[in-house]
Design an enzyme around this catalytic site. Structure first.
Site, PDB file in Angstrom:
ATOM      1  N   GLU A 127       3.287  -4.739   3.501  1.00  0.00           N
ATOM      2  CA  GLU A 127       4.304  -3.737   3.077  1.00  0.00           C
ATOM      3  C   GLU A 127       5.480  -3.092   4.224  1.00  0.00           C
ATOM      4  O   GLU A 127       4.778  -2.865   5.206  1.00  0.00           O
ATOM      5  CB  GLU A 127       3.616  -2.415   2.176  1.00  0.00           C
ATOM      6  CG  GLU A 127       2.729  -3.206   1.240  1.00  0.00           C
ATOM      7  CD  GLU A 127       2.195  -2.038   0.673  1.00  0.00           C
ATOM      8  OE1 GLU A 127       2.069  -0.676   0.888  1.00  0.00           O
ATOM      9  OE2 GLU A 127       1.124  -2.456  -0.287  1.00  0.00           O
ATOM     10  N   GLU A 163       9.257  -3.944  -5.579  1.00  0.00           N
ATOM     11  CA  GLU A 163       8.185  -3.035  -6.568  1.00  0.00           C
ATOM     12  C   GLU A 163       8.804  -1.510  -7.105  1.00  0.00           C
ATOM     13  O   GLU A 163       9.117  -0.762  -6.121  1.00  0.00           O
ATOM     14  CB  GLU A 163       6.677  -2.942  -6.165  1.00  0.00           C
ATOM     15  CG  GLU A 163       6.025  -2.240  -6.974  1.00  0.00           C
ATOM     16  CD  GLU A 163       4.506  -2.235  -6.711  1.00  0.00           C
ATOM     17  OE1 GLU A 163       4.095  -2.875  -5.827  1.00  0.00           O
ATOM     18  OE2 GLU A 163       3.723  -1.427  -7.541  1.00  0.00           O
TER      19      GLU A 163
HETATM   20  O1  KIV Z   1      -1.851  -5.535  -4.709  1.00  0.00           O
HETATM   21  C1  KIV Z   1      -0.899  -6.144  -5.419  1.00  0.00           C
HETATM   22  O2  KIV Z   1      -1.426  -6.570  -6.446  1.00  0.00           O
HETATM   23  C2  KIV Z   1       0.724  -6.292  -5.272  1.00  0.00           C
HETATM   24  C3  KIV Z   1       1.539  -6.354  -6.301  1.00  0.00           C
HETATM   25  C4  KIV Z   1       1.548  -5.152  -7.371  1.00  0.00           C
HETATM   26  C5  KIV Z   1       2.734  -6.970  -6.138  1.00  0.00           C
HETATM   27  O3  KIV Z   1       1.063  -5.987  -4.108  1.00  0.00           O
END
Ligand code: KIV
Length: 282
Positions: free
Chosen positions: A115, A182
């Site tokens: 991220e 997201e």
């Molecule tokens: O951890 C997860 O499931 C994710 C999705 C929401 C993209 O990062």
């Protein structure tokens, strides 16, 4: 044939939408793979949907490796992407490369996801230089829940929208092979999708992304409590499971399960002999 980062890029170039779903275990991965999903994400969402934590922050490298191994065994064709958990890459470029390497080498993933934007570009570059494909993640990045103050739509004002769009370009330059967007407005996701040469995979980012990803518990109706607006329920597996569990409890309590259909037999003479020997024939 096993999908790779190149498959996702080909999908963007041909205009065929990319399908990605989360999975955290062998059985689910196998079913998704048999259905032909392009990519499986072993998301750190496993902290919430599999382990019952309030958010993704407590998830460890050991949790991720354990679940990624199971998914990798079930995914014959799907491209397996494993999330780098909180504090496995933010701490240093060195940690990022070592931990990404573990998810590939021990977990059996084909790529890692992390991220952030400008602040993690050095990490992305170093991981890609180690021959590991990286998927970026922008917009609502759940590992920053304490900064955002909750799970909210991101990029609604000019400054934040511009930052997300700039970050998308930066992580592409750093070598990311795709980016998850997201919980951002559809028009912002569209602008980013047009600007990038790498695929965008949306979750709560509208219909203009190159692909979509959903947490499988959300889309199968297995999540209890609040589910976000974008999490369309494609099936009600929760009700199917409840009906099955209730029927099992009721039939077991009433003595109707197991019936002869689900029971093994033995020659009556043997039973008689055993009873005789054990004094049960009196
Ligand atoms: O951890 C997860 O499931 C994710 C999705 C929401 C993209 O990062």
């Amino acid at each position: 044939m096993k999908n790779t980062a190149a498959t996702l890029l080909m999908r963007k170039q041909s205009g065929e939408k990319i399908t990605m779903l989360t999975a955290y275990d062998y059985t689910t991965a196998r079913i998704e793979d048999e259905c032909g999903v392009d990519a499986i994400l072993v998301g750190d969402s496993l902290g919430m949907v599999m382990l019952g934590y309030e958010n993704t922050l407590p998830v460890t490298m050991e949790d991720m490796i354990h679940h990624t191994k199971a998914v990798a065994r079930g995914a014959e064709n799907a491209f397996v992407v494993a999330d780098m958990p909180f504090m496995s890459y933010q701490t240093s470029v060195y940690d990022a490369v070592v931990n990404a390497g573990r998810l590939i080498k021990e977990g059996g993933a084909q790529a890692v996801k992390l991220e952030g934007g400008a602040e993690v570009c050095e990490q992305i570059k170093a991981i890609v230089d180690a021959s590991i494909p990286v998927v970026g993640h922008l917009g609502l990045t759940p590992q920053s829940v304490n900064v955002f103050g909750g799970f909210k739509v991101q990029g609604k004002d000019y400054e934040r929208a511009a930052k997300i769009a700039d970050d998308a370009l930066l992580i592409q330059e750093a070598g990311a092979c795709a980016v998850v967007l997201e919980c951002i407005p559809e028009k912002l996701a569209d602008l980013i999708t047009r600007e990038l040469t790498i695929p965008t995979i949306g979750i709560g980012a509208g219909n203009e992304c190159d692909g979509q990803v959903l947490v499988y518990q959300d889309m199968l109706g297995l999540t209890t409590g609040h589910t976000p607006k974008f999490a369309k329920r494609f099936a009600d597996v929760g009700t199917v499971m409840r009906n099955g569990f209730n029927a099992y409890i009721q039939e077991t309590k009433s003595g109707n399960f197991p019936s002869s259909e689900h029971t093994y037999s033995i020659d009556e003479d043997i039973v008689e002999r055993l009873k005789e020997e054990r004094g049960q024939n009196k």
